[in-house]
Design a protein around this motif. Structure first.
Motif, PDB file in Angstrom:
ATOM      1  N   PHE A  40      -6.813  -2.571  -3.653  1.00 34.52           N
ATOM      2  CA  PHE A  40      -5.622  -1.892  -4.174  1.00 34.52           C
ATOM      3  C   PHE A  40      -5.397  -2.133  -5.662  1.00 34.52           C
ATOM      4  O   PHE A  40      -4.847  -1.279  -6.345  1.00 34.52           O
ATOM      5  CB  PHE A  40      -4.386  -2.254  -3.350  1.00 34.52           C
ATOM      6  N   THR A  41      -5.822  -3.287  -6.176  1.00 37.14           N
ATOM      7  CA  THR A  41      -5.691  -3.504  -7.622  1.00 37.14           C
ATOM      8  C   THR A  41      -6.863  -2.891  -8.374  1.00 37.14           C
ATOM      9  O   THR A  41      -6.759  -2.641  -9.567  1.00 37.14           O
ATOM     10  CB  THR A  41      -5.570  -5.009  -7.960  1.00 37.14           C
ATOM     11  N   GLY A  42      -7.961  -2.619  -7.683  1.00 37.91           N
ATOM     12  CA  GLY A  42      -9.139  -2.060  -8.326  1.00 37.91           C
ATOM     13  C   GLY A  42      -9.231  -0.547  -8.299  1.00 37.91           C
ATOM     14  O   GLY A  42     -10.029   0.044  -9.017  1.00 37.91           O
ATOM     15  N   ASN A  43      -8.430   0.099  -7.472  1.00 32.66           N
ATOM     16  CA  ASN A  43      -8.452   1.562  -7.360  1.00 32.66           C
ATOM     17  C   ASN A  43      -7.073   2.101  -7.738  1.00 32.66           C
ATOM     18  O   ASN A  43      -6.076   1.686  -7.150  1.00 32.66           O
ATOM     19  CB  ASN A  43      -8.808   1.972  -5.933  1.00 32.66           C
ATOM     20  N   PRO A  44      -6.975   3.013  -8.685  1.00 37.52           N
ATOM     21  CA  PRO A  44      -5.665   3.520  -9.098  1.00 37.52           C
ATOM     22  C   PRO A  44      -5.065   4.540  -8.129  1.00 37.52           C
ATOM     23  O   PRO A  44      -3.947   5.000  -8.339  1.00 37.52           O
ATOM     24  CB  PRO A  44      -5.955   4.175 -10.447  1.00 37.52           C
ATOM     25  N   ASN A  45      -5.782   4.879  -7.066  1.00 35.67           N
ATOM     26  CA  ASN A  45      -5.312   5.904  -6.132  1.00 35.67           C
ATOM     27  C   ASN A  45      -5.077   5.329  -4.747  1.00 35.67           C
ATOM     28  O   ASN A  45      -5.821   4.461  -4.289  1.00 35.67           O
ATOM     29  CB  ASN A  45      -6.345   7.034  -6.043  1.00 35.67           C
ATOM     30  N   PHE A  46      -4.045   5.830  -4.092  1.00 36.33           N
ATOM     31  CA  PHE A  46      -3.743   5.417  -2.729  1.00 36.33           C
ATOM     32  C   PHE A  46      -2.963   6.527  -2.035  1.00 36.33           C
ATOM     33  O   PHE A  46      -2.446   7.446  -2.686  1.00 36.33           O
ATOM     34  CB  PHE A  46      -2.970   4.092  -2.687  1.00 36.33           C
ATOM     35  N   ALA A  47      -2.886   6.441  -0.716  1.00 38.78           N
ATOM     36  CA  ALA A  47      -2.098   7.388   0.072  1.00 38.78           C
ATOM     37  C   ALA A  47      -1.155   6.605   0.970  1.00 38.78           C
ATOM     38  O   ALA A  47      -1.521   5.565   1.525  1.00 38.78           O
ATOM     39  CB  ALA A  47      -3.002   8.285   0.911  1.00 38.78           C
ATOM     40  N   ILE A  48       0.057   7.115   1.100  1.00 41.41           N
ATOM     41  CA  ILE A  48       1.063   6.514   1.979  1.00 41.41           C
ATOM     42  C   ILE A  48       1.290   7.477   3.134  1.00 41.41           C
ATOM     43  O   ILE A  48       1.640   8.644   2.914  1.00 41.41           O
ATOM     44  CB  ILE A  48       2.386   6.267   1.226  1.00 41.41           C
ATOM     45  N   HIS A  49       1.095   6.984   4.352  1.00 37.92           N
ATOM     46  CA  HIS A  49       1.250   7.788   5.564  1.00 37.92           C
ATOM     47  C   HIS A  49       2.529   7.353   6.268  1.00 37.92           C
ATOM     48  O   HIS A  49       2.630   6.193   6.706  1.00 37.92           O
ATOM     49  CB  HIS A  49       0.061   7.567   6.500  1.00 37.92           C
ATOM     50  N   ILE A  50       3.504   8.234   6.367  1.00 35.91           N
ATOM     51  CA  ILE A  50       4.759   7.943   7.060  1.00 35.91           C
ATOM     52  C   ILE A  50       4.517   8.239   8.539  1.00 35.91           C
ATOM     53  O   ILE A  50       4.253   9.384   8.916  1.00 35.91           O
ATOM     54  CB  ILE A  50       5.913   8.781   6.488  1.00 35.91           C
ATOM     55  N   LEU A  51       4.604   7.197   9.375  1.00 37.73           N
ATOM     56  CA  LEU A  51       4.149   7.295  10.749  1.00 37.73           C
ATOM     57  C   LEU A  51       5.182   7.861  11.716  1.00 37.73           C
ATOM     58  O   LEU A  51       6.385   7.647  11.564  1.00 37.73           O
ATOM     59  CB  LEU A  51       3.697   5.925  11.251  1.00 37.73           C
ATOM     60  N   ALA A  52       4.660   8.542  12.728  1.00 42.44           N
ATOM     61  CA  ALA A  52       5.460   9.047  13.850  1.00 42.44           C
ATOM     62  C   ALA A  52       5.552   7.943  14.901  1.00 42.44           C
ATOM     63  O   ALA A  52       4.720   7.031  14.953  1.00 42.44           O
ATOM     64  CB  ALA A  52       4.796  10.293  14.437  1.00 42.44           C
TER      65      ALA A  52
ATOM     66  N   ASN B 281       5.817  -1.815   5.559  1.00 39.65           N
ATOM     67  CA  ASN B 281       7.183  -1.334   5.748  1.00 39.65           C
ATOM     68  C   ASN B 281       8.032  -1.560   4.503  1.00 39.65           C
ATOM     69  O   ASN B 281       9.221  -1.311   4.504  1.00 39.65           O
ATOM     70  CB  ASN B 281       7.831  -1.933   6.999  1.00 39.65           C
ATOM     71  N   SER B 282       7.390  -1.975   3.412  1.00 37.76           N
ATOM     72  CA  SER B 282       8.098  -2.177   2.138  1.00 37.76           C
ATOM     73  C   SER B 282       7.994  -0.929   1.264  1.00 37.76           C
ATOM     74  O   SER B 282       7.752  -1.018   0.073  1.00 37.76           O
ATOM     75  CB  SER B 282       7.504  -3.376   1.395  1.00 37.76           C
ATOM     76  N   PHE B 283       8.181   0.217   1.860  1.00 40.38           N
ATOM     77  CA  PHE B 283       8.067   1.510   1.172  1.00 40.38           C
ATOM     78  C   PHE B 283       9.464   2.015   0.814  1.00 40.38           C
ATOM     79  O   PHE B 283      10.406   1.836   1.575  1.00 40.38           O
ATOM     80  CB  PHE B 283       7.369   2.506   2.108  1.00 40.38           C
ATOM     81  N   ASN B 284       9.564   2.664  -0.363  1.00 36.13           N
ATOM     82  CA  ASN B 284      10.854   3.196  -0.783  1.00 36.13           C
ATOM     83  C   ASN B 284      10.654   4.289  -1.830  1.00 36.13           C
ATOM     84  O   ASN B 284       9.677   4.283  -2.564  1.00 36.13           O
ATOM     85  CB  ASN B 284      11.702   2.069  -1.390  1.00 36.13           C
ATOM     86  N   ALA B 285      11.602   5.201  -1.896  1.00 35.87           N
ATOM     87  CA  ALA B 285      11.628   6.202  -2.956  1.00 35.87           C
ATOM     88  C   ALA B 285      12.172   5.553  -4.219  1.00 35.87           C
ATOM     89  O   ALA B 285      13.024   4.670  -4.160  1.00 35.87           O
ATOM     90  CB  ALA B 285      12.518   7.372  -2.554  1.00 35.87           C
ATOM     91  N   VAL B 286      11.653   5.993  -5.370  1.00 37.71           N
ATOM     92  CA  VAL B 286      12.128   5.485  -6.658  1.00 37.71           C
ATOM     93  C   VAL B 286      12.811   6.596  -7.436  1.00 37.71           C
ATOM     94  O   VAL B 286      13.923   6.433  -7.923  1.00 37.71           O
ATOM     95  CB  VAL B 286      10.964   4.888  -7.490  1.00 37.71           C
ATOM     96  N   SER B 287      12.136   7.741  -7.556  1.00 39.08           N
ATOM     97  CA  SER B 287      12.627   8.815  -8.421  1.00 39.08           C
ATOM     98  C   SER B 287      12.116  10.154  -7.910  1.00 39.08           C
ATOM     99  O   SER B 287      10.987  10.254  -7.427  1.00 39.08           O
ATOM    100  CB  SER B 287      12.103   8.558  -9.844  1.00 39.08           C
ATOM    101  N   LEU B 288      12.947  11.188  -8.050  1.00 34.51           N
ATOM    102  CA  LEU B 288      12.501  12.543  -7.720  1.00 34.51           C
ATOM    103  C   LEU B 288      11.855  13.214  -8.920  1.00 34.51           C
ATOM    104  O   LEU B 288      10.956  14.032  -8.786  1.00 34.51           O
ATOM    105  CB  LEU B 288      13.675  13.382  -7.213  1.00 34.51           C
ATOM    106  N   THR B 289      12.361  12.880 -10.130  1.00 39.00           N
ATOM    107  CA  THR B 289      11.822  13.436 -11.364  1.00 39.00           C
ATOM    108  C   THR B 289      11.641  12.305 -12.368  1.00 39.00           C
ATOM    109  O   THR B 289      12.633  11.841 -12.917  1.00 39.00           O
ATOM    110  CB  THR B 289      12.779  14.504 -11.949  1.00 39.00           C
ATOM    111  N   PRO B 290      10.443  11.827 -12.572  1.00 42.28           N
ATOM    112  CA  PRO B 290       9.188  12.222 -11.941  1.00 42.28           C
ATOM    113  C   PRO B 290       9.117  11.727 -10.498  1.00 42.28           C
ATOM    114  O   PRO B 290       9.888  10.843 -10.107  1.00 42.28           O
ATOM    115  CB  PRO B 290       8.126  11.532 -12.811  1.00 42.28           C
ATOM    116  N   PRO B 291       8.149  12.246  -9.718  1.00 42.37           N
ATOM    117  CA  PRO B 291       8.056  11.873  -8.299  1.00 42.37           C
ATOM    118  C   PRO B 291       7.429  10.492  -8.119  1.00 42.37           C
ATOM    119  O   PRO B 291       6.209  10.333  -8.172  1.00 42.37           O
ATOM    120  CB  PRO B 291       7.163  12.979  -7.723  1.00 42.37           C
ATOM    121  N   LEU B 292       8.265   9.475  -7.940  1.00 41.67           N
ATOM    122  CA  LEU B 292       7.796   8.098  -7.840  1.00 41.67           C
ATOM    123  C   LEU B 292       8.246   7.444  -6.535  1.00 41.67           C
ATOM    124  O   LEU B 292       9.391   7.635  -6.102  1.00 41.67           O
ATOM    125  CB  LEU B 292       8.318   7.260  -9.012  1.00 41.67           C
ATOM    126  N   VAL B 293       7.352   6.677  -5.937  1.00 44.85           N
ATOM    127  CA  VAL B 293       7.639   5.878  -4.752  1.00 44.85           C
ATOM    128  C   VAL B 293       7.092   4.471  -5.003  1.00 44.85           C
ATOM    129  O   VAL B 293       6.328   4.261  -5.943  1.00 44.85           O
ATOM    130  CB  VAL B 293       6.993   6.480  -3.482  1.00 44.85           C
TER     131      VAL B 293
END
Length: 167
Positions: free
Chosen positions: A68-80, A42-54
């Motif tokens: 998470f420190t070993g893989n440069p890729n991740f996905a964030i799922h905003i839950l219903a 729940n520590s998710f937040n928007a940072v910038s629109l240009t460039p697109p950063l969260v």
């Protein structure tokens, strides 16, 4: 009248932060062997629109930290709101959090969980060490949104309880 405390203990801070209502996400990646890894955040937040950063943060003592420190890729799922059980599963110590889930894979092979209101596929733009956490700043590479005409409420978290955030 606000009660004043003489010190900022971790417990006092936790109690104060519980007054801030947040959204609920699940962040996923793959470990070095390609196994899916995920946790409720729940520590998710928007940072910038240009460039697109969260951003989101992860405790350094988390058992998922190596993935998470070993893989440069991740996905964030905003839950219903109807995904509370899923949020609880990914917040628990269950070994296989992905059991019985029909997952897709994103552009970098990261597991994607169906049914989220929105999913952001990201790569690490910057990782910042901050106290007992790492802050992951992600560059959004792809966005998937729930195309339902009547989108369900979002899942929120306030005072250590889940709640529905009406659209």
């Amino acid at each position: 009248m606000l009660e004043k405390t003489n010190s900022v203990s971790p417990q006092n801070l936790r109690v104060a932060l519980a007054e801030f209502a947040t959204g609920v996400t699940i962040v996923t990646t793959q470990d070095a062997d390609g196994a899916p890894i995920g946790l409720t955040v729940n520590s998710f937040n928007a940072v910038s629109l240009t460039p697109p950063l969260v951003l989101w943060s992860l405790d350094k003592s988390s058992r998922t930290i190596a993935a998470f420190t070993g893989n440069p890729n991740f996905a964030i799922h905003i839950l219903a709101a109807d995904q509370e059980a899923l949020a609880m599963r990914f917040a628990s110590r269950v070994e296989d959090r992905f059991a019985d889930l029909s997952i897709d894979h994103g552009i970098a092979g990261v597991p994607l969980i169906p049914g989220a209101l929105a999913t952001l596929e990201c790569h690490v733009h910057q990782r910042v060490e901050a106290g007992d956490h790492y802050i992951f700043i992600g560059w959004v590479d792809a966005i998937h949104t729930n195309e339902l005409a009547d989108k369900p409420a979002a899942l929120g978290y306030h005072r250590s309880r889940f709640l529905a955030v009406a659209p």
